[in-house]
Write a protein that holds these residues in place. Structure first.
Motif, PDB file in Angstrom:
ATOM      1  N   GLN A  74       2.059  -2.562 -13.111  1.00  0.00           N
ATOM      2  CA  GLN A  74       1.916  -3.781 -12.325  1.00  0.00           C
ATOM      3  C   GLN A  74       0.525  -4.350 -12.585  1.00  0.00           C
ATOM      4  OE1 GLN A  74       2.445  -3.239  -8.142  1.00  0.00           O
ATOM      5  NE2 GLN A  74       2.371  -5.407  -7.668  1.00  0.00           N
ATOM      6  N   ASN A 195      16.194  -1.250   0.688  1.00  0.00           N
ATOM      7  CA  ASN A 195      15.443  -2.335   0.064  1.00  0.00           C
ATOM      8  C   ASN A 195      14.339  -1.731  -0.800  1.00  0.00           C
ATOM      9  OD1 ASN A 195      16.895  -4.449   1.432  1.00  0.00           O
ATOM     10  ND2 ASN A 195      15.781  -3.879   3.288  1.00  0.00           N
ATOM     11  N   SER A 197      11.377  -1.809  -3.539  1.00  0.00           N
ATOM     12  CA  SER A 197      10.369  -2.759  -4.003  1.00  0.00           C
ATOM     13  C   SER A 197      10.574  -3.057  -5.481  1.00  0.00           C
ATOM     14  CB  SER A 197       8.964  -2.207  -3.773  1.00  0.00           C
ATOM     15  OG  SER A 197       8.769  -1.014  -4.511  1.00  0.00           O
ATOM     16  N   GLN A 198      10.090  -4.214  -5.899  1.00  0.00           N
ATOM     17  CA  GLN A 198      10.310  -4.651  -7.276  1.00  0.00           C
ATOM     18  C   GLN A 198       9.691  -3.699  -8.286  1.00  0.00           C
ATOM     19  OE1 GLN A 198       9.057  -8.670  -7.945  1.00  0.00           O
ATOM     20  NE2 GLN A 198      10.142  -8.866  -9.884  1.00  0.00           N
ATOM     21  N   ASP A 199       8.574  -3.071  -7.930  1.00  0.00           N
ATOM     22  CA  ASP A 199       7.922  -2.144  -8.848  1.00  0.00           C
ATOM     23  C   ASP A 199       8.457  -0.718  -8.730  1.00  0.00           C
ATOM     24  OD1 ASP A 199       6.926  -1.355  -6.433  1.00  0.00           O
ATOM     25  OD2 ASP A 199       4.851  -1.901  -6.834  1.00  0.00           O
ATOM     26  N   LYS A 201       8.161   1.279  -6.438  1.00  0.00           N
ATOM     27  CA  LYS A 201       7.181   2.174  -5.837  1.00  0.00           C
ATOM     28  C   LYS A 201       7.625   2.692  -4.477  1.00  0.00           C
ATOM     29  CE  LYS A 201       2.322   2.325  -4.409  1.00  0.00           C
ATOM     30  NZ  LYS A 201       1.059   1.556  -4.276  1.00  0.00           N
ATOM     31  N   SER A 202       8.426   1.912  -3.746  1.00  0.00           N
ATOM     32  CA  SER A 202       8.798   2.318  -2.394  1.00  0.00           C
ATOM     33  C   SER A 202      10.182   1.794  -2.045  1.00  0.00           C
ATOM     34  CB  SER A 202       7.776   1.796  -1.379  1.00  0.00           C
ATOM     35  OG  SER A 202       7.787   0.378  -1.347  1.00  0.00           O
ATOM     36  N   SER A 204      12.557   0.868   1.647  1.00  0.00           N
ATOM     37  CA  SER A 204      12.699   0.781   3.097  1.00  0.00           C
ATOM     38  C   SER A 204      14.185   0.874   3.424  1.00  0.00           C
ATOM     39  CB  SER A 204      12.114  -0.538   3.614  1.00  0.00           C
ATOM     40  OG  SER A 204      12.346  -0.684   4.996  1.00  0.00           O
ATOM     41  N   GLU A 215       7.899   6.541  -0.451  1.00  0.00           N
ATOM     42  CA  GLU A 215       7.150   6.033  -1.591  1.00  0.00           C
ATOM     43  C   GLU A 215       7.221   7.024  -2.740  1.00  0.00           C
ATOM     44  OE1 GLU A 215       3.190   4.869  -0.835  1.00  0.00           O
ATOM     45  OE2 GLU A 215       3.687   3.446   0.760  1.00  0.00           O
ATOM     46  N   ASN A 409      14.289 -10.329   6.080  1.00  0.00           N
ATOM     47  CA  ASN A 409      12.972 -10.626   5.519  1.00  0.00           C
ATOM     48  C   ASN A 409      12.627 -12.099   5.684  1.00  0.00           C
ATOM     49  OD1 ASN A 409      12.569  -7.976   4.680  1.00  0.00           O
ATOM     50  ND2 ASN A 409      13.588  -8.321   2.714  1.00  0.00           N
TER      51      ASN A 409
END
Length: 633
Positions: A74, A195, A197-199, A201-202, A204, A215, A409
Motif C-alpha cells: 500500500q 467486510n 479491507s481493500q488491502d 489487512k483486516s 470486520s 487483523e 457504511n
C-alpha cells in the motif's frame, strides 16, 4: 517482541557486512552499466526498470520484487509511506528514512527507500530477508538470487454443515490444530457479514448485533468493542484473508470440528432455537370456524410491505440469467418519508451458491435520500424443516421487536447512486428468508422522492448487488409477490359471550380478510400475486367480551390450523410467545388464559404467521368453569 527486535537488528548487521563484502566485486564488474538479472526460487522475474546502487546498497523497483514474493503493498503518496503485508508480517517503510517498522518494532536500514522518476526503490536484502529468505549476489554473472521458503499449501477439504455436505474441494490451512479458512467462504457457511479491507489487512464481521474485528498478522481480536488476546494470527494467502474457523464459528453459534483422516471440516449450529417461550400444543378438535366478518377487517396504513416469494424456487429455468431482480418497488412520491417492511422467501436450486439482498437506486436529480433505522435478519435452512428454523425464527424476531440493527457504511444515497442495504448467501438446495424494517427519507434537496427498492439475486457470490437493476424475473406460480401500502391488518371479531361453546373464527382465510390481493398491490402489470397467507404481515385481533355471570370468569383462547401445518409467533397482554408447529384440524395451542373482571371487556393480540406455514388458522374461545360451577349447574 524484544527477542524479535534483537533478531532483526542482528540480521541487519550481518546483511550490511555481507553487502560491504560484495562492494569490490560490484565495482570491478561495473554493474551500474550492465543489466542485472534477479531470480526468486530459481525463477527469473521481470523488472519494470533496472536495479540501482546507492552507497553500496542494491536497490530494486518495489513493485517488481513484491509481486514476485506475493506480497501486498500500500503506497501513501501524501506521507511518502509504504506498507507491506504478507501472512504474519507487516512492514512500514518511508521514503528517505533509515528506520523501518517490522511488526511494530523499529529496525535500522543500511539505506533508506528512495523515489526516483516516480519509481520507488527499496533495499533488496532487507525485504528478502524480512520474509524469511536469503539473498546472494553473483558479481561475475551479475545475478541476484533470492530464496524464499515455500509456504504451507492449503489442503483440499469438504465442508459439512449440520450433517450435510455443502462444499467440496475447498481450501483450508491447518496450523497447530487451528483450521484457517478464507473469511469470505466462512461468511457463506455460517451466515455472517464479513467486510474485508481493500488491502486485505483486516476484516470486520457482524451478525445479529454481535461484532468481531480481526487483523492479518495480529493475535488481537476485538469482540463487541472489547480487545482480547488470542493464540492465532490471521494471514493472507493468494489474495485471500484466512481466519480461524473454530474461533469465529464459536463466537457466532457454531461448533467447528476437523477430521484429519477424512479431511472434512464440520459445522454444527448450536444456537438456541428460540428466545421466547413456546406455547404447548395438544390433540383436540374444535368446531368448524366461521369466517371473520368482512366489514370488521381493515388494513392499517403506515408501513409499506414488499413481498418477494415468486418464483419461490430459483433454478436455471426460473432464474436463467447471471443476475436478476426478484421484485421491486418503483416510487415517485411527494412524501418526505416512506416506511417499509420487506419480506423475501426463496429456495436455491441453481446448483451453486447464490447471493441475495436488497438494493436501492435514487433516480432523483434534485435530492438525496437516506436509509434510516435499518433492522433485519435472514435465516437459512438445509434440512427441509424450514417452518421451524426459518419461518418461526423470523416471526419471533419481528413480533418481539428484536430485529437486529444493521450499520451501513453509507446511509445516504446521492443523485443517481445505488447502494446495497443487506445481503445473504444461499447454498444449493437451501431455503433463505429475510425480513427487514427501515425508512427511506429525503435527506436534502427538493422535489419528490424518486427511487426504486429491489430484492435481487446473483449467481456470482462476490458480486456487488447494488449494480443489479434488472431483469425482473417472471412470476411462475401462486406464491405471493407484490407491494402494498400497508403491512398490518386489523380484525374485530364478533362479541364473545361468556359460556358460548361455539365461538370460532378463521383469519387469513383468503376471502373476508383478503386485503393483500394482487389487485391491491402497486405495479400490477409487473406480475403481482395474492398474499392470502399474510406472510410478512402483523395481524391484529380484537375480541369484545360480555360477561353476564356477575363474577370474574376465566377464558381459554386457542389456535387451531385449518389449512395444513401451521406455526408462528404471537404478542398477548401477558407477553410474547412462539406458536409451535401444529397439524391441521386435530391439534390446538392454548394461546393464553384471560380473566374477565367486568361485565364488558376487550381482548387484543397480534399474530405473525411463519413462512412455510399453511393458512387459515382458527381462533377458538372456551369458558373455563370450576368444579363448583359445574356442580351448581
Amino acid at each position: 517482541m524484544k527477542r524479535n527486535k534483537f533478531r532483526w537488528l542482528t540480521l541487519l548487521l550481518i546483511t550490511q557486512f555481507v553487502i560491504a563484502s560484495f562492494l569490490p566485486v560490484y565495482a570491478e564488474e561495473n554493474v551500474e552499466n550492465k543489466p542485472i538479472q534477479i531470480y526468486v526460487n530459481d525463477v527469473q522475474i521481470e523488472l519494470s526498470t533496472e536495479p540501482i546502487s546507492k552507497n553500496g546498497t542494491i536497490l530494486i523497483p518495489l513493485r517488481s520484487l513484491l509481486e514476485s514474493l506475493n506480497m501486498n503493498v500500500q503506497w501513501n503518496s501524501e506521507e511518502q509511506k509504504i506498507n507491506i503485508y504478507k501472512n504474519n508480517l507487516e512492514v512500514e517503510l518511508k521514503i528517505n528514512s533509515s528506520t523501518a517498522l517490522v511488526n511494530g518494532e523499529e529496525v535500522k536500514l543500511s539505506h533508506p527507500p528512495i523515489l526516483e522518476k516516480s519509481i520507488v526503490y527499496i533495499p533488496l536484502r532487507f525485504i528478502s530477508e524480512v520474509v524469511g529468505g536469503t539473498a546472494s549476489w553473483d558479481g561475475v554473472n551479475k545475478v541476484i538470487n533470492i530464496y524464499i521458503p515455500v509456504e504451507e499449501k492449503p489442503q483440499q477439504t469438504s465442508i459439512v454443515k449440520n450433517g450435510k455436505t455443502i462444499y467440496t474441494n475447498e481450501e483450508v490451512v491447518v496450523k497447530d490444530d487451528v483450521v484457517f479458512i478464507p473469511v469470505n467462504k466462512l461468511s457463506e457457511i455460517i451466515g455472517i457479514k464479513a467486510n474485508v479491507s481493500q488491502d486485505l489487512k483486516s476484516v470486520s464481521i457482524v451478525k445479529d448485533g454481535d461484532s468481531l474485528v480481526l487483523e492479518a498478522g495480529s493475535n488481537l481480536a476485538v469482540i463487541n468493542q472489547v480487545t482480547v488476546e488470542t493464540d492465532f494470527k490471521p494471514f493472507v494467502h493468494n489474495n485471500k484473508l484466512f481466519v480461524p474457523s473454530q474461533f469465529v464459528g464459536d463466537l457466532f453459534g457454531f461448533t467447528v470440528t476437523w477430521n484429519d483422516e477424512t479431511r472434512q471440516l464440520f459445522f454444527y449450529s448450536r444456537a438456541s432455537m428460540f428466545d421466547l417461550e413456546i406455547i404447548k400444543k395438544y390433540p383436540a378438535v374444535t368446531n368448524i370456524p366461521q369466517l371473520v366478518p368482512e366489514e370488521n377487517v381493515m388494513p392499517i396504513e403506515g408501513r409499506r410491505l414488499l413481498v418477494s416469494d415468486n418464483p419461490e424456487t430459483l433454478d436455471n429455468l426460473s432464474f436463467p440469467n447471471y443476475e436478476a431482480v426478484l421484485w421491486s418497488d418503483r416510487v415517485q412520491s411527494d412524501e418526505d418519508k416512506i416506511d417499509y417492511r420487506t419480506y423475501a422467501y426463496h429456495v436455491n436450486k441453481t446448483g451453486n451458491t447464490i447471493k441475495l439482498g436488497i438494493n436501492i437506486t435514487n433516480y432523483s436529480d434534485t435530492n438525496e435520500i437516506e436509509i434510516v433505522d435499518l433492522r433485519g435478519s435472514g435465516k437459512e435452512s438445509s434440512d427441509g424443516w424450514s417452518i421451524i428454523d426459518v419461518g418461526v425464527k423470523i416471526a419471533e424476531l419481528s413480533i418481539s421487536d428484536k430485529l437486529p440493527a444493521i450499520d451501513l457504511n453509507n446511509t445516504v444515497v446521492g443523485k443517481g447512486e445505488s447502494i446495497t442495504l443487506d445481503y445473504f448467501f444461499a447454498n444449493h438446495e437451501h431455503l433463505i428468508s429475510f425480513l427487514h424494517e427501515f425508512s427511506v427519507e429525503k435527506k436534502s434537496g427538493t422535489g419528490p422522492l424518486d427511487y426504486e427498492l429491489r430484492i435481487v439475486a446473483c449467481k456470482d457470490k462476490s458480486s456487488d448487488l447494488s449494480r443489479i437493476h434488472g431483469p425482473l424475473l417472471k412470476a411462475n406460480d401462486v406464491h405471493p409477490r407484490g407491494t402494498w401500502n400497508y403491512s398490518e391488518i386489523y380484525a374485530e371479531l364478533p362479541v364473545y359471550k361468556v359460556g358460548d361453546k361455539d365461538y370460532s373464527y378463521s383469519i387469513s382465510n383468503g376471502f373476508t380478510d383478503h386485503w393483500f390481493s394482487a389487485e391491491n398491490s402497486f405495479e400490477q402489470d409487473k406480475g403481482t400475486r395474492d398474499n392470502k397467507g399474510h406472510f410478512g404481515v402483523k395481524y391484529r385481533v380484537k375480541i369484545p367480551i360480555e360477561n353476564k355471570d356477575e363474577k370474574p370468569r376465566k377464558l381459554l383462547i386457542r389456535l387451531n390450523p385449518r389449512g395444513g401445518l401451521y406455526a408462528g409467533a404471537v404478542r398477548t397482554p401477558g407477553g410474547d410467545y412462539i406458536i409451535t408447529p401444529m397439524n391441521a384440524f386435530y391439534e390446538v395451542s392454548n394461546m393464553m388464559e384471560y380473566t374477565v373482571e367486568e361485565d364488558k371487556d376487550e381482548l387484543e393480540f397480534v399474530i405473525m404467521h411463519a413462512g412455510g406455514g399453511h393458512l387459515p388458522v382458527s381462533i377458538n374461545i372456551l369458558t373455563i368453569y370450576t368444579l363448583e360451577d359445574v356442580i351448581k349447574k
